[in-house]
Design a protein around this motif. Structure first.
Motif, mmCIF file in Angstrom:
data_model
loop_
_atom_site.group_PDB
_atom_site.id
_atom_site.type_symbol
_atom_site.label_atom_id
_atom_site.label_comp_id
_atom_site.label_asym_id
_atom_site.label_seq_id
_atom_site.Cartn_x
_atom_site.Cartn_y
_atom_site.Cartn_z
ATOM 1 N N TYR A 123 0.846 -1.203 0.000
ATOM 2 C CA TYR A 123 0.000 0.000 0.000
ATOM 3 C C TYR A 123 0.877 1.247 0.000
ATOM 4 O O TYR A 123 2.054 1.199 0.360
ATOM 5 N N ASP A 166 -3.566 4.601 -1.443
ATOM 6 C CA ASP A 166 -4.560 3.710 -0.837
ATOM 7 C C ASP A 166 -5.110 4.272 0.469
ATOM 8 O O ASP A 166 -6.284 4.093 0.781
ATOM 9 N N ARG A 181 -1.767 -3.999 -2.731
ATOM 10 C CA ARG A 181 -2.662 -2.865 -2.984
ATOM 11 C C ARG A 181 -4.132 -3.277 -3.112
ATOM 12 O O ARG A 181 -4.945 -2.552 -3.657
#
Ligand SMILES: [Zn+2]
Ligand SMILES: [Zn+2]
Length: 259
Positions: free
Chosen positions: A99, A147, A252
């Motif tokens: 992320y 994110d 992700r």
């Protein structure tokens, strides 16, 4: 599930302790999913971050730790990336990580959370500063590059606040987080700063909940002793706003887990 996705390493030049010590602290505190999100490299303001040439070392060492601790604790790899137009680099944005946290630490190149530059607040129009800050958070969300939104109301760090209700100032940023399907972190670092509150405030967290924005948890540790800092209080704050799930990320992809 106890999750803490925002922790630094000495590579950023302003944190202490080895990555192993952070992980050992996380295990000792009962954290089940622990993520490193060190400051990503950037040509601007290189003093407080790793260099581009150190990315490989950082990523490899975190992945090796994840392997080593498999079965004991899950370890994630991320970056905390400064949202600063013109300075963000594809080597970071395309990195093979779990992320990216998008954080606003600068308003027009003013490092507003750095005590070195605190003088800028004196005599300034605080409502204008807060508006500029949340405009930058909104732009960060709309960029679609990240994110997780880091420390949503960091601008309160030194307790310079405009008069009255600040919720309208944050509305555009929160709407943009919702529209771009971003996750919001509850970050304990504010409790270690003059403001002595978590980021974000309960008011803003309630606004996030109204918009069904998912959350995750962050101690924003810059030393092993800060790992899991006030995690129970963060959970209580989240419950108070109506949350009972928090986000974890792998490659992700987000998944929500009860906490
Ligand atoms: Zn930050
Ligand atoms: Zn941080």
């Amino acid at each position: 599930m106890t999750i803490d996705l925002h922790n630094h390493t000495p590579l950023c030049n302003h944190a202490e302790g080895s990555p192993e010590e952070y992980v050992e602290a996380a295990v000792a505190k009962g954290i089940e999913i622990f993520g490193f999100a060190d400051h990503a490299p950037m040509e601007f303001d290189p003093k407080y971050r790793m260099g581009f040439e150190e990315m490989k070392k950082y990523e490899t060492s975190v992945r090796e730790l994840a392997e080593h601790y498999r079965g004991t604790i899950e370890i994630r790899l991320g970056y905390e990336v400064d949202y600063l137009p013109g300075q963000m680099d594809e080597r970071v944005l395309d990195a093979d990580v779990d992320y990216l946290i998008g954080s606003v630490h600068f308003i027009d190149e003013w490092g507003f959370d750095n005590p070195e530059f605190i003088g800028r607040y004196e005599g300034a129009d605080l409502e204008t500063i807060w508006r500029e800050y949340f405009d930058a958070v909104e732009a960060m969300a709309r960029s679609g590059l990240f994110d997780i939104a880091g420390h949503l109301d960091l601008i309160k760090v030194f307790n310079y606040r405009p008069e009255g209700d600040i919720r309208p100032l944050a509305e555009g940023a929160l709407d943009a987080l919702a529209r771009n399907d971003m996750t919001l972190e509850l970050n304990a670092a504010g409790w270690r700063k003059p403001v002595a509150e978590a980021y974000p405030s309960l008011d803003l967290l309630r606004m996030a909940h109204d918009r069904q924005i998912p959350i995750t948890f962050a101690s924003d540790a810059h030393s092993p002793a800060q790992v899991g800092y006030r995690m129970e209080a963060l959970h209580a704050l989240a419950h108070e706003a109506g949350y009972d799930e928090a986000a974890d990320f792998r490659n992700r992809e987000r998944r929500l887990l009860k906490f």
